[in-house]
Motif scaffolding. Structure first.
Motif, PDB file in Angstrom:
ATOM      1  N   PHE A 104       0.792  -1.016   0.006  1.00 65.79           N
ATOM      2  CA  PHE A 104      -0.022   0.184   0.098  1.00 65.79           C
ATOM      3  C   PHE A 104       0.733   1.155  -0.004  1.00 65.79           C
ATOM      4  CE2 PHE A 104      -2.481  -3.463   2.033  1.00 65.79           C
ATOM      5  CZ  PHE A 104      -3.750  -3.257   1.480  1.00 65.79           C
ATOM      6  N   LEU A 105       0.570   2.310  -0.303  1.00 65.91           N
ATOM      7  CA  LEU A 105       0.974   3.623  -0.254  1.00 65.91           C
ATOM      8  C   LEU A 105       0.157   4.497   0.756  1.00 65.91           C
ATOM      9  CD1 LEU A 105       1.473   4.335  -4.198  1.00 65.91           C
ATOM     10  CD2 LEU A 105       2.971   3.564  -2.527  1.00 65.91           C
ATOM     11  N   LEU A 106       0.919   4.919   1.750  1.00 68.91           N
ATOM     12  CA  LEU A 106       0.578   5.809   2.658  1.00 68.91           C
ATOM     13  C   LEU A 106       0.780   7.306   2.422  1.00 68.91           C
ATOM     14  CD1 LEU A 106       2.181   4.033   5.918  1.00 68.91           C
ATOM     15  CD2 LEU A 106      -0.278   3.690   4.774  1.00 68.91           C
ATOM     16  N   MET A 107      -0.122   8.006   2.170  1.00 68.64           N
ATOM     17  CA  MET A 107      -0.312   9.317   1.172  1.00 68.64           C
ATOM     18  C   MET A 107      -0.400  10.539   2.549  1.00 68.64           C
ATOM     19  SD  MET A 107       0.371   8.160  -1.513  1.00 68.64           S
ATOM     20  CE  MET A 107       0.321   9.835  -2.430  1.00 68.64           C
ATOM     21  N   GLY A 108      -0.261  10.352   3.786  1.00 66.44           N
ATOM     22  CA  GLY A 108      -0.841  11.183   4.712  1.00 66.44           C
ATOM     23  C   GLY A 108      -0.199  12.503   4.827  1.00 66.44           C
ATOM     24  N   PHE A 109       0.993  12.578   4.102  1.00 67.85           N
ATOM     25  CA  PHE A 109       1.698  14.013   4.546  1.00 67.85           C
ATOM     26  C   PHE A 109       2.110  14.884   3.220  1.00 67.85           C
ATOM     27  CE2 PHE A 109       2.556  11.982   8.813  1.00 67.85           C
ATOM     28  CZ  PHE A 109       2.031  13.007   9.576  1.00 67.85           C
ATOM     29  N   SER A 110       2.623  15.943   3.328  1.00 71.18           N
ATOM     30  CA  SER A 110       3.020  16.851   2.317  1.00 71.18           C
ATOM     31  C   SER A 110       3.963  16.156   1.383  1.00 71.18           C
ATOM     32  CB  SER A 110       3.483  18.131   2.956  1.00 71.18           C
ATOM     33  OG  SER A 110       3.876  18.815   1.688  1.00 71.18           O
ATOM     34  N   GLU A 111       3.968  16.425   0.157  1.00 68.81           N
ATOM     35  CA  GLU A 111       4.744  16.067  -0.900  1.00 68.81           C
ATOM     36  C   GLU A 111       5.977  16.603  -1.111  1.00 68.81           C
ATOM     37  OE1 GLU A 111       4.230  13.289  -2.836  1.00 68.81           O
ATOM     38  OE2 GLU A 111       1.879  12.813  -2.350  1.00 68.81           O
ATOM     39  N   GLU A 112       6.042  18.143  -0.458  1.00 68.37           N
ATOM     40  CA  GLU A 112       7.001  19.209  -0.532  1.00 68.37           C
ATOM     41  C   GLU A 112       8.431  18.292   0.258  1.00 68.37           C
ATOM     42  OE1 GLU A 112       5.971  22.796   0.275  1.00 68.37           O
ATOM     43  OE2 GLU A 112       3.942  22.695  -0.361  1.00 68.37           O
ATOM     44  N   PRO A 113       9.404  18.085  -0.499  1.00 70.66           N
ATOM     45  CA  PRO A 113      10.501  17.413  -0.085  1.00 70.66           C
ATOM     46  C   PRO A 113      11.346  18.430   1.268  1.00 70.66           C
ATOM     47  CG  PRO A 113      10.519  17.600  -2.577  1.00 70.66           C
ATOM     48  CD  PRO A 113       9.497  18.345  -1.932  1.00 70.66           C
ATOM     49  N   VAL A 164      10.211   6.176   9.624  1.00 68.08           N
ATOM     50  CA  VAL A 164      11.218   5.546   8.404  1.00 68.08           C
ATOM     51  C   VAL A 164      11.006   5.797   7.054  1.00 68.08           C
ATOM     52  CG1 VAL A 164      11.799   3.110   7.356  1.00 68.08           C
ATOM     53  CG2 VAL A 164      11.766   3.251   9.981  1.00 68.08           C
ATOM     54  N   ASN A 165       9.689   5.738   6.726  1.00 68.01           N
ATOM     55  CA  ASN A 165       9.203   6.172   5.443  1.00 68.01           C
ATOM     56  C   ASN A 165       9.608   7.931   5.304  1.00 68.01           C
ATOM     57  OD1 ASN A 165       8.046   3.925   4.838  1.00 68.01           O
ATOM     58  ND2 ASN A 165       6.010   4.495   4.902  1.00 68.01           N
ATOM     59  N   ILE A 166       9.574   8.636   5.991  1.00 66.16           N
ATOM     60  CA  ILE A 166      10.043  10.000   5.928  1.00 66.16           C
ATOM     61  C   ILE A 166      11.507   9.954   5.483  1.00 66.16           C
ATOM     62  CG2 ILE A 166      10.218  12.406   6.924  1.00 66.16           C
ATOM     63  CD1 ILE A 166       7.492  11.875   8.523  1.00 66.16           C
ATOM     64  N   GLN A 167      12.165   9.546   6.488  1.00 58.52           N
ATOM     65  CA  GLN A 167      13.544   9.341   6.189  1.00 58.52           C
ATOM     66  C   GLN A 167      14.216   8.692   4.931  1.00 58.52           C
ATOM     67  OE1 GLN A 167      15.512  10.845   8.366  1.00 58.52           O
ATOM     68  NE2 GLN A 167      17.736  10.313   7.411  1.00 58.52           N
ATOM     69  N   LEU A 168      13.327   7.650   4.262  1.00 63.87           N
ATOM     70  CA  LEU A 168      13.617   7.046   3.265  1.00 63.87           C
ATOM     71  C   LEU A 168      12.959   7.677   2.005  1.00 63.87           C
ATOM     72  CD1 LEU A 168      13.407   3.361   4.323  1.00 63.87           C
ATOM     73  CD2 LEU A 168      15.785   4.848   3.968  1.00 63.87           C
ATOM     74  N   GLN A 169      12.039   8.723   2.212  1.00 66.20           N
ATOM     75  CA  GLN A 169      11.354   9.376   1.199  1.00 66.20           C
ATOM     76  C   GLN A 169      10.524   8.515   0.486  1.00 66.20           C
ATOM     77  OE1 GLN A 169      13.779  11.884  -1.147  1.00 66.20           O
ATOM     78  NE2 GLN A 169      14.456  13.164   0.651  1.00 66.20           N
ATOM     79  N   SER A 170       9.832   7.520   1.257  1.00 67.48           N
ATOM     80  CA  SER A 170       9.151   6.584   0.976  1.00 67.48           C
ATOM     81  C   SER A 170       7.902   6.524   1.528  1.00 67.48           C
ATOM     82  CB  SER A 170       9.865   5.062   1.035  1.00 67.48           C
ATOM     83  OG  SER A 170       9.058   4.012   0.648  1.00 67.48           O
ATOM     84  N   LYS A 171       6.710   6.094   0.734  1.00 63.63           N
ATOM     85  CA  LYS A 171       5.481   5.808   1.282  1.00 63.63           C
ATOM     86  C   LYS A 171       4.802   4.476   1.334  1.00 63.63           C
ATOM     87  CE  LYS A 171       3.962  10.596  -0.488  1.00 63.63           C
ATOM     88  NZ  LYS A 171       4.088  10.988   1.006  1.00 63.63           N
ATOM     89  N   VAL A 172       5.797   3.481   0.825  1.00 67.95           N
ATOM     90  CA  VAL A 172       5.209   2.192   0.775  1.00 67.95           C
ATOM     91  C   VAL A 172       5.257   1.279   2.398  1.00 67.95           C
ATOM     92  CG1 VAL A 172       6.039  -0.116  -0.164  1.00 67.95           C
ATOM     93  CG2 VAL A 172       6.222   2.014  -1.577  1.00 67.95           C
ATOM     94  N   ILE A 173       4.090   0.477   2.493  1.00 70.66           N
ATOM     95  CA  ILE A 173       4.160  -0.408   3.549  1.00 70.66           C
ATOM     96  C   ILE A 173       3.695  -1.574   2.886  1.00 70.66           C
ATOM     97  CG2 ILE A 173       1.767   0.463   4.099  1.00 70.66           C
ATOM     98  CD1 ILE A 173       2.673  -0.328   6.982  1.00 70.66           C
TER      99      ILE A 173
END
Length: 317
Positions: A12-21, A83-92
């Motif tokens: 799944f893709l967790l889309m909860g937060f801003s896309e801005e790097p 972990v997802n924020i640090q890796l710039q990933s949205k995957v679980i």
């Protein structure tokens, strides 16, 4: 409902937060600090209650259990988010999502039941003070906590097994930073009518029931406090309930916000904000509410710190 899940989806893709790097480091630092404060605050509450014999009472036994559940509750969602924020990933992964959902539902249920048991404890202490220590004996307290765990485990297991029967399409996006039950069900391609009915029925039964019990306990407490003649006696009675009432309000208001947000899929930002309050802010604030508004906890903290300082001096000598 279509039988079985043919594992046509692996993540799944967790889309909860801003896309801005540029905002990602800010989010990482913010939630890491909040997570560490939550852990330290709740661990400190547990250690103080264990170390101080003055706090070996039913009220603080339940509070220690609540702090432990809050540690587990916030650890279910925040580490994966970091972990997802640090890796710039949205995957679980699919398995990770189901596991996260199972433990999230489990610890939400435990919070709900423990707050109800704590309300019953305050009811017994204020309305039946002469029989309090006899009725609220260690055996009954242990049984109450055990029942909270059994009900929560069975509820979470039922919800998770029903989700496992659903089929999901590819590229499933969840508008949250964790696998929230309602959002996962909304992503299914198969018929979810039975899941929604079960969620509604359990919400009424396991949500409305405990909340009714809390209201009933405090209505009896208010009736008992009104007949107390002295102002000091009334203040003492209310002060023992103030912390618990604050936590109850925080828990139920934010949880209602999460489910309203998850139901209104068009307002994903509001749902994510409510989820942050529910899963991160509430467990962080609980230790402060109980320590700042509770004289026994503050005195126990002073005794513990004084003891550690004395030990430190003796070790240096």
């Amino acid at each position: 409902m279509e039988p079985g899940n043919e594992t046509q989806i692996s993540e799944f893709l967790l889309m909860g937060f801003s896309e801005e790097p540029e905002l990602q480091p800010f989010f990482f630092d913010l939630f890491l600090c909040m997570y560490l404060i939550t852990m330290l605050g709740n661990v400190l509450i547990i250690l103080v209650i264990i170390a101080d014999t003055h706090l070996h009472t039913p009220m603080y036994f339940f509070l220690a259990n609540l702090s432990f559940v809050d540690i587990c509750f916030t650890s279910t969602t925040v580490p994966k988010m970091l972990v997802n924020i640090q890796l710039q990933s949205k995957v679980i992964t699919y398995e990770g999502c189901i596991t996260q959902m199972y433990f999230f539902v489990l610890f939400v249920g435990l919070d709900n039941f423990l707050l109800t048991v704590m309300a019953y404890d305050r009811f017994m202490a204020i309305c039946h003070p002469l029989h309090y220590m006899v009725r609220m004996n260690p055996r009954l307290c242990g049984l109450l906590v055990l029942m909270c765990w059994i009900l929560s485990v069975l509820h979470s297991l039922l919800e998770s097994l029903m989700v496992l029967q659903l089929s999901f399409c590819t590229d499933v996006e969840i508008p949250q930073f964790f696998c929230e039950l309602n959002q996962v069900i909304q992503c299914a391609c198969s018929d979810t009518f039975m899941n929604e009915m079960v969620i509604f029925f359990i919400a009424v039964l396991l949500g409305g029931g405990p909340l009714t019990g809390i209201f009933f306990s405090y209505s009896k407490i208010l009736s008992s406090v009104r007949v107390i003649s002295s102002t000091q006696g009334k203040y003492k009675a209310f002060s023992t309930c103030a912390s618990h009432l604050s936590v109850v309000c925080l828990f139920y208001f934010t949880s209602i916000g999460v489910y309203i947000g998850s139901s209104a899929s068009h307002n994903a930002h509001a749902g994510t904000t409510a989820s942050v309050l529910y899963t991160v802010v509430t467990p962080m604030l609980n230790p402060f509410i109980y320590s700042l508004r509770n004289r026994d906890i503050k005195e126990a903290l002073r005794r513990l710190l004084r003891r550690e300082v004395i030990k430190g001096h003796l070790s240096w000598d």
